[in-house]
Design a protein around this motif. Sequence first.
Motif, PDB file in Angstrom:
ATOM      1  N   GLY A  13      12.172  43.308  35.687  1.00  0.00           N
ATOM      2  CA  GLY A  13      11.312  42.559  36.595  1.00  0.00           C
ATOM      3  C   GLY A  13      10.918  41.210  36.029  1.00  0.00           C
ATOM      4  O   GLY A  13      10.628  41.073  34.840  1.00  0.00           O
ATOM      5  N   SER A  14      10.902  40.199  36.880  1.00  0.00           N
ATOM      6  CA  SER A  14      10.572  38.839  36.439  1.00  0.00           C
ATOM      7  C   SER A  14       9.066  38.689  36.257  1.00  0.00           C
ATOM      8  O   SER A  14       8.276  39.506  36.719  1.00  0.00           O
ATOM      9  CB  SER A  14      11.068  37.826  37.472  1.00  0.00           C
ATOM     10  OG  SER A  14      12.462  37.946  37.661  1.00  0.00           O
ATOM     11  N   THR A  15       8.670  37.628  35.561  1.00  0.00           N
ATOM     12  CA  THR A  15       7.253  37.301  35.377  1.00  0.00           C
ATOM     13  C   THR A  15       7.061  35.805  35.590  1.00  0.00           C
ATOM     14  O   THR A  15       8.026  35.062  35.797  1.00  0.00           O
ATOM     15  CB  THR A  15       6.768  37.659  33.957  1.00  0.00           C
ATOM     16  OG1 THR A  15       7.284  36.689  33.022  1.00  0.00           O
ATOM     17  CG2 THR A  15       7.204  39.050  33.548  1.00  0.00           C
ATOM     18  N   ALA A  16       5.815  35.374  35.501  1.00  0.00           N
ATOM     19  CA  ALA A  16       5.513  33.952  35.655  1.00  0.00           C
ATOM     20  C   ALA A  16       5.930  33.144  34.436  1.00  0.00           C
ATOM     21  O   ALA A  16       6.045  31.919  34.517  1.00  0.00           O
ATOM     22  CB  ALA A  16       4.018  33.759  35.922  1.00  0.00           C
ATOM     23  N   THR A  19       8.896  27.223  36.024  1.00  0.00           N
ATOM     24  CA  THR A  19       9.522  27.928  37.145  1.00  0.00           C
ATOM     25  C   THR A  19       9.274  29.425  37.043  1.00  0.00           C
ATOM     26  O   THR A  19       9.536  30.026  36.003  1.00  0.00           O
ATOM     27  CB  THR A  19      11.050  27.675  37.153  1.00  0.00           C
ATOM     28  OG1 THR A  19      11.300  26.266  37.234  1.00  0.00           O
ATOM     29  CG2 THR A  19      11.707  28.379  38.326  1.00  0.00           C
ATOM     30  N   PRO A  20       8.772  30.051  38.115  1.00  0.00           N
ATOM     31  CA  PRO A  20       8.583  31.512  38.082  1.00  0.00           C
ATOM     32  C   PRO A  20       9.895  32.245  38.295  1.00  0.00           C
ATOM     33  O   PRO A  20      10.921  31.626  38.599  1.00  0.00           O
ATOM     34  CB  PRO A  20       7.630  31.758  39.252  1.00  0.00           C
ATOM     35  CG  PRO A  20       7.963  30.668  40.223  1.00  0.00           C
ATOM     36  CD  PRO A  20       8.330  29.466  39.380  1.00  0.00           C
ATOM     37  N   THR A  78       5.524  42.640  44.416  1.00  0.00           N
ATOM     38  CA  THR A  78       6.148  41.859  43.345  1.00  0.00           C
ATOM     39  C   THR A  78       5.549  40.472  43.185  1.00  0.00           C
ATOM     40  O   THR A  78       5.767  39.823  42.153  1.00  0.00           O
ATOM     41  CB  THR A  78       7.663  41.728  43.589  1.00  0.00           C
ATOM     42  OG1 THR A  78       7.886  41.110  44.867  1.00  0.00           O
ATOM     43  CG2 THR A  78       8.330  43.094  43.577  1.00  0.00           C
ATOM     44  N   ILE A  79       4.794  39.999  44.172  1.00  0.00           N
ATOM     45  CA  ILE A  79       4.208  38.659  44.053  1.00  0.00           C
ATOM     46  C   ILE A  79       3.248  38.573  42.873  1.00  0.00           C
ATOM     47  O   ILE A  79       3.042  37.506  42.292  1.00  0.00           O
ATOM     48  CB  ILE A  79       3.500  38.260  45.370  1.00  0.00           C
ATOM     49  CG1 ILE A  79       3.239  36.753  45.385  1.00  0.00           C
ATOM     50  CG2 ILE A  79       2.217  39.057  45.579  1.00  0.00           C
ATOM     51  CD1 ILE A  79       2.751  36.246  46.720  1.00  0.00           C
ATOM     52  N   GLN A  80       2.635  39.713  42.489  1.00  0.00           N
ATOM     53  CA  GLN A  80       1.700  39.710  41.366  1.00  0.00           C
ATOM     54  C   GLN A  80       2.383  39.368  40.047  1.00  0.00           C
ATOM     55  O   GLN A  80       1.736  38.911  39.113  1.00  0.00           O
ATOM     56  CB  GLN A  80       1.012  41.073  41.251  1.00  0.00           C
ATOM     57  CG  GLN A  80       1.925  42.228  40.894  1.00  0.00           C
ATOM     58  CD  GLN A  80       1.264  43.585  41.084  1.00  0.00           C
ATOM     59  OE1 GLN A  80       0.748  44.153  40.138  1.00  0.00           O
ATOM     60  NE2 GLN A  80       1.291  44.097  42.307  1.00  0.00           N
ATOM     61  N   ARG A  81       3.693  39.586  39.977  1.00  0.00           N
ATOM     62  CA  ARG A  81       4.413  39.367  38.715  1.00  0.00           C
ATOM     63  C   ARG A  81       4.582  37.897  38.375  1.00  0.00           C
ATOM     64  O   ARG A  81       4.759  37.544  37.208  1.00  0.00           O
ATOM     65  CB  ARG A  81       5.798  40.013  38.776  1.00  0.00           C
ATOM     66  CG  ARG A  81       5.788  41.502  38.932  1.00  0.00           C
ATOM     67  CD  ARG A  81       7.137  42.117  38.649  1.00  0.00           C
ATOM     68  NE  ARG A  81       8.234  41.514  39.368  1.00  0.00           N
ATOM     69  CZ  ARG A  81       9.249  42.195  39.901  1.00  0.00           C
ATOM     70  NH1 ARG A  81       9.266  43.510  39.780  1.00  0.00           N
ATOM     71  NH2 ARG A  81      10.228  41.582  40.518  1.00  0.00           N
ATOM     72  N   MET A  82       4.594  37.022  39.397  1.00  0.00           N
ATOM     73  CA  MET A  82       5.017  35.644  39.127  1.00  0.00           C
ATOM     74  C   MET A  82       4.260  34.602  39.924  1.00  0.00           C
ATOM     75  O   MET A  82       4.800  33.560  40.260  1.00  0.00           O
ATOM     76  CB  MET A  82       6.516  35.520  39.399  1.00  0.00           C
ATOM     77  CG  MET A  82       6.929  35.809  40.822  1.00  0.00           C
ATOM     78  SD  MET A  82       8.688  36.150  40.980  1.00  0.00           S
ATOM     79  CE  MET A  82       8.756  37.854  40.489  1.00  0.00           C
ATOM     80  N   ALA A  89       0.199  30.067  40.724  1.00  0.00           N
ATOM     81  CA  ALA A  89      -1.128  29.515  40.986  1.00  0.00           C
ATOM     82  C   ALA A  89      -2.184  30.130  40.073  1.00  0.00           C
ATOM     83  O   ALA A  89      -3.242  29.541  39.860  1.00  0.00           O
ATOM     84  CB  ALA A  89      -1.510  29.735  42.448  1.00  0.00           C
ATOM     85  N   TYR A  90      -1.900  31.320  39.531  1.00  0.00           N
ATOM     86  CA  TYR A  90      -2.865  32.013  38.681  1.00  0.00           C
ATOM     87  C   TYR A  90      -2.381  32.134  37.237  1.00  0.00           C
ATOM     88  O   TYR A  90      -2.889  32.946  36.475  1.00  0.00           O
ATOM     89  CB  TYR A  90      -3.127  33.418  39.234  1.00  0.00           C
ATOM     90  CG  TYR A  90      -3.765  33.422  40.601  1.00  0.00           C
ATOM     91  CD1 TYR A  90      -5.139  33.307  40.745  1.00  0.00           C
ATOM     92  CD2 TYR A  90      -2.983  33.532  41.742  1.00  0.00           C
ATOM     93  CE1 TYR A  90      -5.733  33.320  41.997  1.00  0.00           C
ATOM     94  CE2 TYR A  90      -3.568  33.545  43.005  1.00  0.00           C
ATOM     95  CZ  TYR A  90      -4.939  33.428  43.130  1.00  0.00           C
ATOM     96  OH  TYR A  90      -5.521  33.429  44.370  1.00  0.00           O
ATOM     97  N   ILE A  91      -1.427  31.318  36.861  1.00  0.00           N
ATOM     98  CA  ILE A  91      -0.802  31.483  35.552  1.00  0.00           C
ATOM     99  C   ILE A  91      -1.784  31.204  34.411  1.00  0.00           C
ATOM    100  O   ILE A  91      -2.690  30.374  34.525  1.00  0.00           O
ATOM    101  CB  ILE A  91       0.433  30.561  35.435  1.00  0.00           C
ATOM    102  CG1 ILE A  91       1.354  31.036  34.315  1.00  0.00           C
ATOM    103  CG2 ILE A  91       0.011  29.116  35.223  1.00  0.00           C
ATOM    104  CD1 ILE A  91       2.730  30.420  34.368  1.00  0.00           C
ATOM    105  N   SER A  92      -1.601  31.923  33.333  1.00  0.00           N
ATOM    106  CA  SER A  92      -2.410  31.724  32.128  1.00  0.00           C
ATOM    107  C   SER A  92      -1.705  30.729  31.210  1.00  0.00           C
ATOM    108  O   SER A  92      -0.551  30.925  30.840  1.00  0.00           O
ATOM    109  CB  SER A  92      -2.611  33.061  31.403  1.00  0.00           C
ATOM    110  OG  SER A  92      -2.996  32.857  30.064  1.00  0.00           O
TER     111      SER A  92
END
Length: 456
Positions: free
Chosen positions: A75-78, A132-133, A355-359, A362-365
């Motif tokens: 699974g991808s991440t941000a 890029t996510p 899956t939107i939570q993974r990447m 707008a909320y990236i740390s």
Amino acid sequence: MASKTAFALTAWEKPCFGKRRSQKSWCPYPKGVITIYTSYSGQISLINLSVLWCSQPAVRLKSMKKKAIILQSGGSTAVINQSLAGVIYEAKRSKTLSHLYGSRFGILGILKPNWINLLECPPRTLTALGETPSSALGSCRHQLNQRECSQAISTLKRRGVETIFIIGGNDSAQTGLKLARQARVKREKLQVIGIPKTIDNDLPGMDHAPGYGSVARFFAQTVQEAALDTRAIRYSDPVKIIETMGRDSGWITASAALGRKKYEDGPHLLYFPERPFHLSKFLQDVKRVYKRFGFAVIVISETIRDHHGKRIGSPASVVAKDQFGHAYVEGTAQYLCHFLESKMGVRARFDKPGTIQRMAMAYISKVDQKEAFGCGVHAVRLMRRSESGVMVAMKRFSNKPYRIQYDMVSLEQVAGHEKALPANFINRAGNDVTDAFKRYALPLTGPMPHNHVSFV
């Protein structure tokens, strides 16, 4: 008369050599000491070459640069592309590779070669890559069988690739471990280095994994937003259930409490797969919160189970599974909403980000971004040290101020194993987190937004 013999020296960076018109080959300056970089057992070290006279044997440079390949898996991440950018950056900076291939769609791009040369990426592309996510190279969930493992190793050997970087989590570590073991059996030279990636934060042997800080920030903020909505619309929709990913660990669910300033704000109740879930106790908890505040915000893991080990809301029949045997989850939050409506007579709604939570960029740390890039850089340094069968690991050595160092852990320690949410991070009632968890997780998310305002 000077010998025409040429010594072959491995050089990572071309040293300065003088050239006399009377000679056709490169030769050292007449006198002095020349310092050059060389590779000894894969490590970068310095040697001094003493030169007395120009009649000494000529020195030629022989490039010993390696070829490597990198793939993204699972699974991808941000921030998964930050790790990719880190590998490309360090490979270019250190000039240790002649080729760094990118395998499209994970291990599938090796079984059916579909490669690009990532060292050709210009700086502008590298910067954009990190922002890029998802997985820029493409990803897959594919479990290698024995035949495919041998096929992959043969393909890499045929193309002169000696190092493979795998960005992924538990299942990806299994893929790397299979390749490393098969290469040893076949006595092939193959260096396997894992780079951690998972929003689940369940990789053993490390403080945390890249991807978790961003998903934790996502839920810390979005749950507060959902709580404000439920608070405002309490006379119509007083109960909200939010379902998180996380497989068999409760790290993501726990992160939903990080944005809470006061208990009244919510989330009021959290339920983790590390604790058996009891419907009767759940009903009592919700009734208590609803009676006190007039609304209730609940966060659950998608894999909560009853005391028999059965997933809540899962059908009796076997649901579909991925190639690694992980069952696809169905309807936990929806099932509990129907249950509460039937028992309490109030409207209950649910949110399931999927899956939107993974990447969600707008909320990236920012902390997560930086550390993911650093993991990529460290992976190249592990390659230069001839490490193999390992995964990059972040170890925390200070919390105030927050500091980590990059280390490594064996793939055997990661593959097929999961790190559960520790008992001291869950309260005694099993429905909230402790301050110990907040001290652990808040440095990973970065500063939270200012307090919200509500007049109701």
